[in-house]
Write a protein that holds these residues in place. Sequence first.
Motif, mmCIF file in Angstrom:
data_model
loop_
_atom_site.group_PDB
_atom_site.id
_atom_site.type_symbol
_atom_site.label_atom_id
_atom_site.label_comp_id
_atom_site.label_asym_id
_atom_site.label_seq_id
_atom_site.Cartn_x
_atom_site.Cartn_y
_atom_site.Cartn_z
ATOM 1 N N GLU A 181 38.668 6.572 3.045
ATOM 2 C CA GLU A 181 39.951 7.253 2.258
ATOM 3 C C GLU A 181 39.472 7.210 1.122
ATOM 4 O O GLU A 181 38.793 8.035 0.147
ATOM 5 N N TYR A 182 38.999 5.868 0.491
ATOM 6 C CA TYR A 182 37.971 5.380 -0.916
ATOM 7 C C TYR A 182 36.974 6.867 -0.770
ATOM 8 O O TYR A 182 36.669 7.375 -1.393
ATOM 9 N N GLU A 193 37.442 10.804 -1.207
ATOM 10 C CA GLU A 193 38.076 10.866 -2.589
ATOM 11 C C GLU A 193 37.331 10.154 -3.439
ATOM 12 O O GLU A 193 36.992 11.383 -4.639
ATOM 13 N N ARG A 229 43.517 17.122 9.115
ATOM 14 C CA ARG A 229 43.189 15.589 8.906
ATOM 15 C C ARG A 229 44.138 14.738 9.381
ATOM 16 O O ARG A 229 43.915 13.437 10.014
ATOM 17 N N PRO A 247 45.424 19.700 5.884
ATOM 18 C CA PRO A 247 46.227 18.505 5.837
ATOM 19 C C PRO A 247 46.892 18.359 7.560
ATOM 20 O O PRO A 247 46.638 17.103 7.830
ATOM 21 N N ARG A 288 40.182 1.704 6.503
ATOM 22 C CA ARG A 288 41.491 2.274 6.569
ATOM 23 C C ARG A 288 41.250 3.303 5.046
ATOM 24 O O ARG A 288 40.728 3.645 4.571
ATOM 25 N N THR A 289 41.093 1.341 3.677
ATOM 26 C CA THR A 289 41.549 1.937 2.811
ATOM 27 C C THR A 289 39.665 2.425 2.078
ATOM 28 O O THR A 289 40.081 3.475 1.011
ATOM 29 N N THR A 332 34.408 -2.391 -8.938
ATOM 30 C CA THR A 332 35.724 -1.438 -7.952
ATOM 31 C C THR A 332 35.637 -2.509 -7.233
ATOM 32 O O THR A 332 34.163 -2.282 -6.368
ATOM 33 N N VAL A 333 36.576 -3.350 -6.871
ATOM 34 C CA VAL A 333 37.158 -3.333 -5.172
ATOM 35 C C VAL A 333 37.810 -3.154 -4.078
ATOM 36 O O VAL A 333 39.333 -2.740 -4.169
ATOM 37 N N VAL A 334 36.475 -2.554 -2.631
ATOM 38 C CA VAL A 334 38.009 -2.019 -2.435
ATOM 39 C C VAL A 334 38.144 -2.565 -0.851
ATOM 40 O O VAL A 334 36.928 -3.190 -0.200
ATOM 41 N N ALA A 335 39.628 -3.028 -0.147
ATOM 42 C CA ALA A 335 39.000 -3.941 0.684
ATOM 43 C C ALA A 335 39.825 -3.110 1.842
ATOM 44 O O ALA A 335 41.325 -2.025 2.263
#
Lengths: 222, 222
Positions: free
Chosen positions: A69-70, A73, A88, A85, A65-66, A59-62
Amino acid sequence: MRTLYHHWLNPGCRVVRLALGEKQLDHDLQLEKAWERRTEFLRLNPAAVLPVLVEADDTVVAGHRTVLEYLEEAYPEHPLLPRRPGDRAEVRRLIDWFDHKFSDEVTRNLVGEKVDKRLAGLGQPTSAAIRAGLANINYHLEYVAFLTERRKWLAGDQLSLADLAAAAHLSAIDYLGDVPWVRHPVAKEWYVRIKSRPSFRPMLKDRIIGIAPAAHYGDLDF
Amino acid sequence: MRTLYHHWLNPGCRVVRLALGEKQLDHDLQLEKAWERRTEFLRLNPAAVLPVLVEADDTVVAGHRTVLEYLEEAYPEHPLLPRRPGDRAEVRRLIDWFDHKFSDEVTRNLVGEKVDKRLAGLGQPTSAAIRAGLANINYHLEYVAFLTERRKWLAGDQLSLADLAAAAHLSAIDYLGDVPWVRHPVAKEWYVRIKSRPSFRPMLKDRIIGIAPAAHYGDLDF
């Protein structure tokens, strides 16, 4: 094994390293000169931006910020965001503050001019920009003090991604010795606390070839 | 009532308006000239950046990325993010793409030069910047086509925040008549689909004083 493509003083890479450390997620570091636009790197992130996290299952997460969050999660243990919320949103507002306002007014003028330009062969630092960065950092440190006089950590009573984002920027500037800690004792008290965390330790050993860190950079009692 | 502080062609404001529309969340629009740094507005967002959402219970949520994440968390109905962390990361990668790469290469050069400069009294547009924007938009429209030839929507088989982010930028540029749709039929097919959604309708009636929209701007059959 999980791999983080990074570069040393890039604040987006640093905040992800801190988040991985807080969540106790083992990872290899892979140094990437994003400005060279290596074909294999562009395949991972066509935007050619660091950091990129590649999981053991590919799995690639770029983008930082992404990735942040990844990680929240995919690995909810050791949360770095509060539950409500609205709370957050306050954390994310402060990440934005450091990603944009602090970055434009301080980090680009100091790390950008002194380090990024040199690494990418983009010429000499501009002294006007450096002067602006050294002036601007003061009111941002006052803002850190304003927040931590009202809350234990930047966004509330728990350590959060907001603290890590702020520390990512400030630690990169601290490597250069450009944070006027002595004039900002309240902000320094907050930084001492975060700098002492185990997640910070690997970063304090960073050494960039050709750019020595400030004498106190790795020192917990500075 | 919920209030969104916004300005007409600001893509961050537009993506939030689309998300509010998709989630069927009623809201008032409050026009804010952020560059005037109104004291009451700085109290809502000290970074002085649009958009800012104020909920009926006075919860303040500042910045479009923060508002988008907040809306997903506070109003999970009509989700605009998929469920799997890896799929959510792909949506956020594309939001980053439009927030940074597309914005720097296209939106700033067109909306920034033609509209933002004029509104804020920052002088005449630079023709070299406009030429760059008009050239750069082509390869971004090719990227939209590349993605939608492989997936129903930009980030996968469901409409997501990635589509809304892309449409927010492209609709602002389309107001100026600067999207070369005729040369990009695959990207246009995607845009026709999103432009036809009820969430888009209020935006198609936007009229900025002193800047008329392109003739086809509000037309679903363009």
